[in-house]
Scaffold this active site. Structure first.
Site, PDB file in Angstrom:
ATOM      1  N   HIS A 242     -47.720 -97.788 -58.819  1.00 59.72           N
ATOM      2  CA  HIS A 242     -47.987 -99.230 -58.704  1.00 59.72           C
ATOM      3  C   HIS A 242     -48.566 -99.710 -60.131  1.00 59.72           C
ATOM      4  O   HIS A 242     -48.358-100.930 -60.408  1.00 59.72           O
ATOM      5  CB  HIS A 242     -48.804 -99.525 -57.497  1.00 59.72           C
TER       6      HIS A 242
ATOM      7  N   HIS B  36     -49.409 -91.844 -56.623  1.00 57.02           N
ATOM      8  CA  HIS B  36     -48.871 -92.998 -55.882  1.00 57.02           C
ATOM      9  C   HIS B  36     -49.366 -94.344 -56.458  1.00 57.02           C
ATOM     10  O   HIS B  36     -48.546 -95.231 -57.158  1.00 57.02           O
ATOM     11  CB  HIS B  36     -49.026 -92.699 -54.464  1.00 57.02           C
ATOM     12  N   GLU B  37     -50.633 -94.568 -56.375  1.00 60.53           N
ATOM     13  CA  GLU B  37     -51.189 -95.911 -56.908  1.00 60.53           C
ATOM     14  C   GLU B  37     -51.154 -96.022 -58.313  1.00 60.53           C
ATOM     15  O   GLU B  37     -51.078 -97.160 -58.706  1.00 60.53           O
ATOM     16  CB  GLU B  37     -52.660 -95.722 -56.517  1.00 60.53           C
TER      17      GLU B  37
ATOM     18  N   GLU C  98     -42.590-100.371 -54.215  1.00 62.55           N
ATOM     19  CA  GLU C  98     -42.907 -99.069 -53.552  1.00 62.55           C
ATOM     20  C   GLU C  98     -42.049 -97.991 -54.403  1.00 62.55           C
ATOM     21  O   GLU C  98     -42.464 -96.967 -54.363  1.00 62.55           O
ATOM     22  CB  GLU C  98     -42.525 -99.358 -52.116  1.00 62.55           C
TER      23      GLU C  98
HETATM   24 ZN   LIG Z   1     -47.547 -97.911 -52.277  1.00 64.20          ZN
END
Ligand SMILES: [Zn+2]
Length: 496
Positions: free
Chosen positions: A270, A266-267, A296
């Site tokens: 980003h 997830h990170e 997101e």
């Molecule tokens: Zn996030």
């Protein structure tokens, strides 16, 4: 692609903006240090440093107001220059409309409220938190009044997190998404293919072994070692002090390895966004994501659409088997269901792809009512529980499982939760654009994650925040925040 600005006024803005940028970059490093390395007793001094730096940043931004006003009158700006002026105006709007005393009061009230909230959640006692929350809501209403809005006061707060996003937009998304998801969820429960739990969820792992897995994952995602690093913090996050300096954190609970693995993915999503903006945008106000929702969408694209696919599970299989001996008991099919359990739960952060949006819809409905003054703060626990029961058919027995579970309100974040769902919706719009996922499955099946990174770079990342989130979506997809795409993705993945 983008030339450094030609317009002399925008050129002057960008030259002077370096001061604002340098302060922001310094705060990013200090913030990263605070979460990863700082000794506990440093917190007070760090808070003071942040306050001072933020004031300097505000002053340096406000000083640019005359130049920005001048640039707004120019007729010959290209897209990049227009983006610079638009983003500067958004920042100035906040600084010029919200008086420093209000900012200071919010800071004081929320700092205290966060401490009280921790105790209240531990004791599951809403009464403790209630007066603080009441005060915060009052201040948030004041912020909305100062900022100004059309229609609903909540629009002013939504716009802070997602430019141009309104109650009307959010109502339209949820009005389609909630009933649609409910039908899909009923089918998934009836079919019983996706389990609600898996034995691997209670298996413990060695931190060192899992570190090797996470290092393997960032290698698979082709994170550039000279421009990227990964550390450990209690709450995982991504920060980018500079275009060539992007950092993520992950955490190790010691059990249920998917938690740390998907947090890393997830990170990284980003981080990839930050790393792939056009290098010419470095040091400018548009070297950033288009919005919270679009950011997101990038993290969730890698976490869910890529990371929780059959193809990705196959791709990481050797890495898992090499480092986690207990995985050998399970085949790829079982691992796929381990990372895709579907369960109605009380806690948002534990929710799976399918039930997640019910949790944000709940907070959206509650916030909308409370900011408009339709409900009183004392009614929040029961409103919360009633809404969850209506959505998922389960009712929290204690407030720590309900209204007290998230940190956001104690910090004064109202208008934030919907952006999580917007991220999910935009993720599915990408999935749809890539031939209902066929191109994703093909690339991941071949282990060619660079092909996906390149598509995202060329279509979304390189623009930074030159375009507003709606304008960017129209450019890439010809539509904005379309919930149908998320429902088709769910149908494809969970029902088909
Ligand atoms: Zn996030």
């Amino acid at each position: 692609m983008f030339k450094v600005a030609k317009n002399p006024v925008v050129k002057e803005i960008l030259g002077k903006y370096r001061e604002v940028w340098a302060l922001g970059s310094s705060m990013a490093v200090l913030g990263w240090d605070m979460e990863t390395h700082m000794p506990e007793a440093g917190a007070n001094a760090r808070g003071i440093a942040f306050g001072q730096l933020a004031m300097l940043q505000q002053k340096a931004t406000v000083a640019l107001n005359p130049l920005v006003s001048k640039a707004e009158k120019a007729h010959d700006l290209d897209d990049m220059e227009k983006g610079v002026v638009r983003v500067m105006r958004r920042n100035l709007d906040y600084y010029l409309k919200i008086p420093p005393e209000l900012v200071d009061e919010i800071q004081r009230v929320t700092t205290q409220a966060t401490v009280v909230w921790r105790t209240a959640r531990k004791k599951s006692d809403f009464k403790l938190f209630k007066p603080h929350l009441g005060k915060i809501i009052e201040l948030e209403r004041k912020v909305a009044e100062k900022l100004g809005y059309e229609g609903h006061p909540y629009n002013a707060l939504l716009n802070l997190f997602e430019e141009g996003f309104t109650v009307r937009d959010a109502d339209a998304v949820y009005a389609r998404l909630i009933p649609g998801s409910r039908k899909i969820l009923a089918k998934v429960s009836a079919a019983g293919v996706y389990p609600s739990k898996h034995p691997l969820e209670s298996v413990k792992y060695q931190k060192e072994s899992m570190e090797r897995v996470n290092e393997g994952i960032v290698k698979l995602l082709k994170m550039p070692p000279k421009r990227f690093r990964m550390d450990v913090s209690t709450h995982p996050f991504t920060t980018g002090p500079a275009h060539d300096d992007v950092r993520i954190t992950t955490r190790y609970e010691g059990v249920d390895f998917k938690a740390t693995m998907y947090s890393t993915i997830h990170e990284s999503g980003h981080a990839i966004y930050g790393l792939q903006t056009d290098p010419k945008l470095a040091y400018t106000p548009v070297d950033d994501g288009a919005s919270y929702g679009i950011h997101e969408s990038q993290s969730r694209f890698w976490e869910n659409v890529v990371g929780r696919s059959h193809e990705f599970v196959k791709l990481v299989d050797p890495l898992l088997r090499k480092n986690l001996p207990f995985v050998s008991k399970y085949d790829d099919e079982s691992l796929y269901y381990y990372v895709n359990t579907v369960k109605k739960s009380f806690i948002r952060v534990d929710a799976d792809e399918l039930t997640y949006n019910f949790h944000t819809a709940l907070r959206y409905e509650v916030e909308k009512k409370v900011i408009n003054g339709d409900v009183d703060v004392s009614e929040l626990p029961s409103l919360w529980n009633d809404t969850l029961e209506e959505y998922l058919g389960i009712r929290p027995k204690k407030d720590s499982d309900g209204v007290l579970q998230d940190v956001h309100w104690s910090g004064g974040s109202f208008g934030y939760f919907a952006t999580y769902t917007l991220g999910n919706v935009v993720t599915a719009m990408i999935w749809h654009k890539l031939k209902d996922g066929a191109e994703i499955r093909e690339a991941v099946g071949k282990g060619d994650l660079m092909a996906l990174r390149e598509w995202l770079r060329a279509n979304i990342h390189r623009y930074g925040s030159i375009y507003s989130p709606k304008a960017l979506q129209m450019k890439v997809f010809g539509e904005a925040y379309n919930p149908e795409r998320l429902l088709s993705y769910f149908n494809y993945k969970f029902v088909r």
